[in-house]
Design an enzyme around this catalytic site. Structure first.
Site, PDB file in Angstrom:
ATOM      1  N   CYS A 260       0.821  -1.208   0.000  1.00 38.97           N
ATOM      2  CA  CYS A 260       0.000   0.000   0.000  1.00 38.97           C
ATOM      3  C   CYS A 260       0.857   1.261   0.000  1.00 38.97           C
ATOM      4  CB  CYS A 260      -0.954  -0.005   1.185  1.00 38.97           C
ATOM      5  SG  CYS A 260      -0.192  -0.321   2.783  1.00 38.97           S
ATOM      6  N   HIS A 261       2.134   1.136   0.358  1.00 38.33           N
ATOM      7  CA  HIS A 261       3.025   2.300   0.337  1.00 38.33           C
ATOM      8  C   HIS A 261       3.302   2.774  -1.093  1.00 38.33           C
ATOM      9  CE1 HIS A 261       5.551  -1.300   0.094  1.00 38.33           C
ATOM     10  NE2 HIS A 261       6.431  -0.583  -0.568  1.00 38.33           N
TER      11      HIS A 261
END
Length: 291
Positions: A260-261
């Protein structure tokens, strides 16, 4: 189960590296427009410049200045503005139009059934433990079917807070502290030499159908690349659901492994991150050195 487990190999080259590096990243985030020199950075955080350069380069694989260039918001914007292409075409240039593939940890995943999720973890046994990682103290959670949770403790003494953050997602589950059981997962995740397509890391995704579809798309974003929330929304067939996609990204329980980064705003801004924007920049820079 609460006994201290000792291993001969640590994931992090030097135990204090991430604390030093996170201080540098926080400073660069605040002052990136000034392009501070190595001496200025070292003076600000109270370290010898030569030692700081060696420590940072050992951790990230590139110098503080190169790291700054790799992960500032301007860098993300440049990726989206590459050759002045429209946003959709730019996402293709980022490699997101190629056939989907799981990212470089070689992950194989399955999803809990909707019924299992609605039970909020009832009957589920989750083993957990904290281990050092390149991004600080990591909390790993596993079931008999694979990794189900990965979070971070921001500082010494914050382990309980990190545990509550993760455990509250499945309040009816049984949690057993077992560092030895989760250690092999920590090694596999944070040591690139152990990323082996012949032995994929097993991950169990526990969430709503919508969340799982978003997390599955995140798994297709390659190492060293970025994608926008709107692109993820298009990929799951809900082009008007960018906000809901952003919320699902923020609820990803398996940080770093489900990357998700690598999700950014439509403007190119890095936006928020559940485990801190400094850690998000650290992950992107660490990956940039290895892509």
């Amino acid at each position: 189960m609460n006994m201290e487990i000792k291993h001969t190999k640590d994931i992090t080259p030097v135990g204090t590296d991430y604390r030093i590096v996170s201080d540098v990243i926080a400073m660069l985030t605040e002052d990136y427009q000034d392009q501070p020199s190595l001496d200025a950075i070292a003076k600000r955080i109270g370290h010898d410049p030569i030692d700081l350069q060696k420590t940072f380069t050992r951790w990230a694989g590139l110098s503080p200045k190169a790291f700054l260039q790799a992960v500032t918001i301007d860098h993300a914007k440049r990726l989206l503005r590459d050759e002045n292409l429209p946003l959709l075409e730019t996402t293709y240039e980022l490699g997101l139009s190629s056939p989907g593939r799981l990212h470089d940890l070689f992950v194989t995943h399955e999803a809990m059934s909707p019924g299992e999720w609605k039970e909020r973890g009832k009957g589920l046994e989750i083993r957990y433990g904290f281990h050092d990682s390149p991004f600080g103290r990591a909390l790993l959670m596993i079931t008999e079917r694979g990794l189900c949770g990965l979070g971070f403790a921001d500082h010494a003494g914050s382990e309980a807070e990190a545990f509550r953050d993760m455990a509250d997602r499945w309040p009816e589950a049984s949690f057993i502290e077992d560092r030895e059981a989760v250690w092999p997962y920590a090694e596999r995740i944070f040591d690139p030499e152990k990323w082996d397509p012949k032995q994929p890391l097993r991950v169990v995704l526990i969430g709503t159908d919508f969340q799982i579809r978003v997390w599955e798309q995140l798994l297709e974003v390659p190492l060293g690349k970025l994608c926008t929330y709107s692109h993820l929304a298009n990929r799951i067939g809900s082009p008007k659901a960018s906000r809901a996609v952003g919320a699902a990204v923020g609820r990803n329980p398996v940080s770093f492994v489900v990357p998700c980064h690598r999700a950014i705003g439509k403007s190119g801004a890095l936006t928020g991150y559940h485990w801190g924007l400094t850690r998000k920049r650290a992950m992107l820079g660490w990956e940039a050195a290895r892509a």
